[in-house]
Design a protein around this motif. Structure first.
Motif, PDB file in Angstrom:
ATOM      1  N   ALA A   1       1.070  -1.084   0.079  1.00  0.00           N
ATOM      2  CA  ALA A   1      -0.105  -0.092  -0.042  1.00  0.00           C
ATOM      3  C   ALA A   1       0.931   1.234   0.024  1.00  0.00           C
ATOM      4  O   ALA A   1       2.034   1.150   0.771  1.00  0.00           O
TER       5      ALA A   1
ATOM      6  N   VAL B   1      -3.210  -1.199  -2.708  1.00  0.00           N
ATOM      7  CA  VAL B   1      -3.946  -0.069  -2.451  1.00  0.00           C
ATOM      8  C   VAL B   1      -3.176   1.274  -2.429  1.00  0.00           C
ATOM      9  O   VAL B   1      -2.113   1.372  -1.949  1.00  0.00           O
TER      10      VAL B   1
ATOM     11  N   ALA C   1      -8.302   3.763 -11.201  1.00  0.00           N
ATOM     12  CA  ALA C   1      -8.704   2.996  -9.595  1.00  0.00           C
ATOM     13  C   ALA C   1     -10.359   3.152  -9.641  1.00  0.00           C
ATOM     14  O   ALA C   1     -10.696   4.326  -9.830  1.00  0.00           O
ATOM     15  N   ASP C   2     -10.716   2.392  -8.652  1.00  0.00           N
ATOM     16  CA  ASP C   2     -11.980   2.817  -8.030  1.00  0.00           C
ATOM     17  C   ASP C   2     -11.672   3.242  -6.688  1.00  0.00           C
ATOM     18  O   ASP C   2     -10.775   3.169  -5.957  1.00  0.00           O
TER      19      ASP C   2
ATOM     20  N   GLY D   1      -2.764  -6.280  -6.214  1.00  0.00           N
ATOM     21  CA  GLY D   1      -3.726  -6.251  -5.021  1.00  0.00           C
ATOM     22  C   GLY D   1      -3.513  -5.082  -4.061  1.00  0.00           C
ATOM     23  O   GLY D   1      -4.225  -5.191  -3.180  1.00  0.00           O
TER      24      GLY D   1
ATOM     25  N   ARG E   1      -9.800   5.791  -0.508  1.00  0.00           N
ATOM     26  CA  ARG E   1      -9.074   4.333  -0.701  1.00  0.00           C
ATOM     27  C   ARG E   1      -9.157   4.389  -2.175  1.00  0.00           C
ATOM     28  O   ARG E   1     -10.481   3.907  -2.701  1.00  0.00           O
TER      29      ARG E   1
ATOM     30  N   ARG F   1      -7.142  -0.725 -10.745  1.00  0.00           N
ATOM     31  CA  ARG F   1      -8.123  -1.749 -11.603  1.00  0.00           C
ATOM     32  C   ARG F   1      -7.030  -2.550 -12.491  1.00  0.00           C
ATOM     33  O   ARG F   1      -5.879  -2.183 -12.622  1.00  0.00           O
TER      34      ARG F   1
ATOM     35  N   THR G   1      -8.299   1.740  -5.326  1.00  0.00           N
ATOM     36  CA  THR G   1      -8.004   0.276  -5.510  1.00  0.00           C
ATOM     37  C   THR G   1      -7.783   0.198  -7.042  1.00  0.00           C
ATOM     38  O   THR G   1      -8.582   0.291  -7.682  1.00  0.00           O
TER      39      THR G   1
END
Length: 253
Positions: free
Chosen positions: A107, A135, A180-181, A133, A249, A253, A251
């Motif tokens: 992260a 963030v 990213a989401d 994976g 946050r 894609r 995330t």
């Protein structure tokens, strides 16, 4: 990079913090643990604290059990962090050229810092250093101006602070560039401070740190006068300064 101030002024501001590092560590608020839990979950991770400054977010990351690496453009700011956390690896560097190997962290987080990043080149660097994976977490404390005296303080700062506070456009630009989401959470924190500590905290703002000595003294004198005269703060030795904490946050894609 925010588009509301001159690029040269912006660059001067984002590199100004070394001159106020000790005051920054003493007077700026920390972050609520629930914001870190939202960004990173409950499993320990290897985390890059980017724009780590004096380690105010680092404190919460360490308390939550994460392994932390700290990067900041200012050696003076990192010196304050290392005084409290000598075990944490630190490196001088910026978001646009992160001094870490590829796929080296789970992260990347930034507290009160992402508005100083240039989103497109920084997003490429975050992609590079993140493991699959991973963030990205951005968090800002913003004074809660629903409280009347805090609103008066904000009004007194507004002309000088333009372009300084958290720019939500930065989150949108990172979300597009990564891509990213985005998920968001809001919490808060309250600082218990003396009036002079409020003044000291304002003195660490980039727009104050870059003033001339005379201009800074006059500006901060005006803040002292406000606190001495406002009906909610007049004669009080201790104040409660509330902040709203916004966490984002991202995330990839």
């Amino acid at each position: 990079m925010t588009g509301t101030i001159d690029p040269a002024d912006w660059d001067q501001r984002r590199t100004s913090f070394g001159s106020v590092a000790a005051d920054y560590a003493a007077h700026r608020p920390g972050y609520p643990p629930d914001a870190v839990a939202f960004l990173l979950g409950n499993r320990p991770r290897r985390v890059l604290d980017l724009g780590a400054g004096t380690g105010l977010l680092t404190d919460v990351l360490v308390a939550a059990g994460h392994e932390v690496l700290a990067v900041d453009p200012s050696a003076e700011m990192l010196g304050q962090l290392s005084a409290r956390h000598p075990e944490i690896p630190v490196a001088v560097g910026g978001a646009e050229a992160v001094p870490l190997p590829d796929a080296s962290v789970d992260a990347v987080v930034a507290g009160q810092a992402a508005h100083w990043f240039d989103p497109e080149p920084a997003a490429a660097e975050l992609r590079r250093v993140l493991r699959p994976g991973g963030v990205v977490g951005f968090v800002w404390n913003v004074r809660d101006e629903t409280v009347p005296w805090v609103a008066a303080l904000g009004a007194a700062l507004a002309a000088e602070a333009r372009g300084h506070e958290a720019d939500q456009g930065v989150v949108a630009r990172f979300a597009e560039a990564l891509p990213a989401d985005v998920a968001t959470a809001r919490s808060g924190i309250v600082q218990t401070v003396t009036p002079e500590q409020v003044v000291g905290g304002i003195g660490t703002r980039s727009y104050v740190a870059t003033m001339t000595a005379e201009g800074r003294a006059a500006f901060l004198g005006g803040i002292r006068d406000l606190l001495a005269g406002h009906p909610d703060t007049r004669g009080r030795a201790v104040l409660e300064l509330p902040y709203r904490t916004d966490a984002y946050r991202l995330t990839p894609r």
